[in-house]
Design a protein around this motif. Structure first.
Motif, mmCIF file in Angstrom:
data_model
loop_
_atom_site.group_PDB
_atom_site.id
_atom_site.type_symbol
_atom_site.label_atom_id
_atom_site.label_comp_id
_atom_site.label_asym_id
_atom_site.label_seq_id
_atom_site.Cartn_x
_atom_site.Cartn_y
_atom_site.Cartn_z
ATOM 1 N N ASN A 128 0.822 -1.223 0.000
ATOM 2 C CA ASN A 128 0.000 0.000 0.000
ATOM 3 C C ASN A 128 0.851 1.265 0.000
ATOM 4 N N ILE A 129 1.907 1.265 -0.807
ATOM 5 C CA ILE A 129 2.795 2.422 -0.909
ATOM 6 C C ILE A 129 2.627 3.051 -2.290
ATOM 7 N N ARG B 24 -2.356 -5.120 8.143
ATOM 8 C CA ARG B 24 -3.087 -5.884 7.144
ATOM 9 C C ARG B 24 -3.393 -7.294 7.632
ATOM 10 N N PHE B 25 -2.928 -7.651 8.812
ATOM 11 C CA PHE B 25 -3.141 -8.997 9.367
ATOM 12 C C PHE B 25 -2.707 -10.075 8.368
ATOM 13 N N ILE C 253 -8.329 -0.854 13.876
ATOM 14 C CA ILE C 253 -8.303 0.566 13.513
ATOM 15 C C ILE C 253 -7.505 0.686 12.220
ATOM 16 N N ASN C 254 -8.168 1.118 11.159
ATOM 17 C CA ASN C 254 -7.491 1.206 9.866
ATOM 18 C C ASN C 254 -8.253 2.189 8.985
ATOM 19 N N ILE C 255 -7.534 2.961 8.192
ATOM 20 C CA ILE C 255 -8.219 3.880 7.279
ATOM 21 C C ILE C 255 -8.736 3.145 6.053
ATOM 22 N N SER C 256 -8.320 1.900 5.885
ATOM 23 C CA SER C 256 -8.826 1.073 4.794
ATOM 24 C C SER C 256 -9.970 0.209 5.305
ATOM 25 N N GLU C 257 -11.145 0.380 4.718
ATOM 26 C CA GLU C 257 -12.288 -0.437 5.113
ATOM 27 C C GLU C 257 -12.022 -1.904 4.823
ATOM 28 N N HIS D 15 -9.084 -3.589 4.892
ATOM 29 C CA HIS D 15 -8.224 -4.192 5.910
ATOM 30 C C HIS D 15 -8.914 -4.219 7.275
ATOM 31 N N ALA D 16 -9.759 -3.225 7.535
ATOM 32 C CA ALA D 16 -10.438 -3.164 8.832
ATOM 33 C C ALA D 16 -11.403 -4.323 9.036
ATOM 34 N N GLY D 17 -11.874 -4.917 7.948
ATOM 35 C CA GLY D 17 -12.869 -5.975 8.064
ATOM 36 C C GLY D 17 -12.316 -7.366 8.239
ATOM 37 N N LYS D 18 -11.011 -7.513 8.266
ATOM 38 C CA LYS D 18 -10.417 -8.841 8.367
ATOM 39 C C LYS D 18 -10.630 -9.452 9.752
#
Length: 644
Positions: free
Chosen positions: A109-110, A305-306, A327-331, A333-336
């Motif tokens: 994610n860079i 990113r788990f 806690i993540n700004i990416s929905e 990654h947050a749902g994992k």
């Protein structure tokens, strides 16, 4: 409406010069420069535009297209996405070389902008030099390979398409939650084609890194879950560093007495010596973090990113009542892991949680568990740093594989250094604010477990893609981002041989980097994996071909990497003892040119696992009992792992 007549390439360069990034009130140019390797597919378009008027963009000369794109990725990573370097390459193989780098950036994610030369939009000269002709679709070129590894992909077949393409490209490059590689394919004829561009396209554009606030509902659900938990653990991911939320995280952990474990990307956000910092977690983690994680009843993932290495293939967290908050700004990654999602900036979310947890007077129920785990790991770390092949009680860290051949390696190398002792010596010798860079092989595991980070943002590991060849290019990128700090590339011999050409670029740009080359004559990490799962040593040691058996089982290869690098103009050293290593490290600090220390280390002297399982593909059918046993063990461990 004012118009400017420019070629497509000229318009692109003018546009890049007008892009800015603002974070917390500080504004700077978004693009520092452009890395180039010119060929017929871009030299008369992009090359001409850069020669005529590059604006404030610095133009760099790469040596390998993959390498230069890795440099740009590392630069953006070390800059926390706040500043970028674009890359341009020629048609065909030139651009194809960047596919691996694009995948590396996207996996991590860079943000990375790739401007790839392409075949002719007119198709008049088809097949042009280096063109692939697909009989079922003449519109396909090499650049279509980037679609699978890019967050945004576009081909500019007409000059006016540049405007919408670049606005969308910037949307992705400045999206903190969903950044990655952006590929803009530019046919070579279109690069030089003129168009009357509206002047408004070249206005100054400022992209603000917005700190997304969590919703009230998300905070409510998180607090309701936290209330009933006694032994939470925090996983500090790369998002903590990119958000620059380290101080906030430290205060959060201290206030509520919650231990912190680090991913590869999150390491060095908080110093390793902090009482609540357990260190690396997961497959390449240490015993302290993994022991606490197994009994945790709540996992608070922050900016992670788990991946399978962090979660030990979803096997690590063994408590029956464990739950997850992310806690993540990416929905995405947050749902994992079926987590309670807090889609927000790490810093803002932690501040909000702190306020609400204060009101309910929350505190974990840990007593001495954190302190005891850290102290036990310190004893083990000291042992690792002092391993000695010549001691009477020596046993390889990865024992039972090549034990009988270590003497052969010692004779060929003229060295009996252990990898863990070398890492310990380096850690105690280099400056506290030095940046260490790595990516692949056994070194990332050793460093995540063993490296004691003493200053913030000094641990730079690419482990989202674990791309062999990133290390030296990555060190150059980190140095360009932090020119006042020493930078050290930790690289194995296998990865060094794959890609080290940007060493020359470091000399050209007078950006000194230090290469620590760990030579164990093979792909040691993968040798561990195959032998640890019932195979023999097959195709992973660097040995000559045996003329009688026709297998790669002959004498060990001996390569003088110091002599090779010296030919580039690098200041080189050989280290066969720890004293020689210390002397080399101290002398390297005095140099103004890039350095390389050729360090011969014995195989199987890297760290082994500390209580974490990794799910890998094991043959279900085999004539070997050892492989049958490995498959059965894999099946047993799978029963203990979460399925999703």
């Amino acid at each position: 409406m004012s118009l400017l007549k420019l070629t497509t390439a000229q318009a692109l360069i003018k546009f890049l010069n007008q892009q800015y990034m603002e974070r917390d009130g500080k504004e700077q140019k978004l693009f520092k420069g452009v890395f180039t390797i010119f060929g017929h597919g871009n030299v008369l378009g992009m090359g001409q535009a850069l020669e005529e008027d590059s604006g404030d963009l610095e133009v760099y000369q790469g040596r390998n297209e993959q390498g230069m794109a890795h440099v740009a990725t590392a630069f953006a990573k070390q800059k926390h996405h706040g500043q970028l370097i674009a890359c341009t390459a020629s048609v065909g193989p030139g651009s194809a070389n960047m596919v691996t780098a694009a995948a590396t950036a996207t996996a991590n994610n860079i943000p990375l902008l790739l401007i790839t030369g392409d075949t002719f939009a007119t198709r008049q000269p088809d097949p042009v030099l280096q063109q692939i002709e697909q009989t079922y679709n003449l519109g396909i070129s090499t650049n279509d390979a980037f679609k699978a590894v890019s967050k945004y992909w576009d081909r500019i077949n007409r000059p006016e398409q540049l405007m919408s393409a670049m606005i969308n490209a910037m949307r992705v490059l400045t999206n903190q939650g969903d950044a990655g590689a952006v590929t803009i394919a530019l046919p070579q004829d279109v690069q030089g084609e003129a168009y009357d561009f509206p002047e408004s396209f070249f206005k100054k554009r400022v992209y603000t890194i917005n700190r997304i606030k969590p919703t009230d509902r998300a905070l409510y659900e998180a607090i309701e879950l936290i209330k009933g938990k006694k032994k939470p653990i925090i996983i500090c991911g790369g998002g903590v560093r990119y958000s620059e939320a380290a101080t906030t995280l430290r205060n959060f952990a201290e206030t509520f007495h919650i231990p912190i474990a680090e991913t590869q990307a999150g390491k060095s956000a908080i110093e390793s010596t902090h009482p609540l910092n357990l260190g690396g977690i997961g497959v390449t983690g240490n015993a302290a973090a993994n022991i606490i994680a197994k009994s945790a009843d709540l996992v608070i993932g922050i900016g992670t990113r788990f991946t399978d290495f962090t979660t030990a293939s979803k096997h690590l967290f063994q408590s029956d009542d464990v739950d997850f908050i992310t806690i993540n700004i990416s929905e995405f990654h947050a749902g994992k892991l079926d987590a309670t999602q807090v889609v927000a900036d790490a810093k803002i979310a932690l501040e909000a949680l702190t306020d609400k947890m204060d009101k309910i007077e929350y505190r974990s129920s840990y007593e001495n568990e954190i302190k005891d785990a850290k102290e036990a790991w310190q004893v083990e770390l000291k042992r690792l740093c002092e391993t000695n092949f010549k001691s009477e009680d020596f046993k390889p860290e990865v024992a039972g594989h090549l034990d009988d051949t270590l003497v052969e390696y010692e004779e060929v190398f003229g060295s009996c250094l252990t990898q863990t002792a070398v890492i310990g010596t380096v850690n105690e010798t280099i400056d506290d604010d030095a940046i260490v860079v790595g990516s692949s092989g056994s070194l990332p595991g050793d460093l995540q477990r063993m490296w004691v980070s003493k200053a913030p943002n000094t641990y730079h590991m690419e482990y989202g893609y674990s791309c062999m060849g990133y290390e030296i290019a990555g060190a150059l990128g980190a140095k360009m981002a932090a020119p006042d700090q020493e930078v050290y590339a930790f690289v194995g011999d296998g990865s060094y041989l794959m890609l080290h050409s940007e060493l020359i670029t470091s000399i050209q740009e007078k950006k000194k980097i230090n290469v620590l080359l760990f030579d164990n004559a093979g792909f040691g990490c993968i040798n561990n994996l195959q032998m640890g799962n019932g195979m023999g040593s097959f195709g992973t040691e660097f040995r000559m071909r045996d003329q009688e058996t026709n297998l790669l089982t002959g004498p060990i290869m001996h390569i003088d990497y110091a002599q090779s690098a010296a030919g580039y103009g690098v200041k080189t050293y050989t280290a066969r003892t720890l004293d020689q290593l210390r002397d080399a490290l101290e002398d390297a600090k005095k140099q103004t040119v890039s350095t390389l220390i050729d360090i011969k280390v014995l195989p199987k002297t890297m760290t082994d696992g500390y209580g974490a399982w990794w799910h890998v593909g094991v043959a279900e059918v085999s004539k070997k009992e050892s492989i049958q046993a490995a498959f059965e063990e894999k099946e047993e461990q799978l029963k203990k792992a979460r399925q999703y």
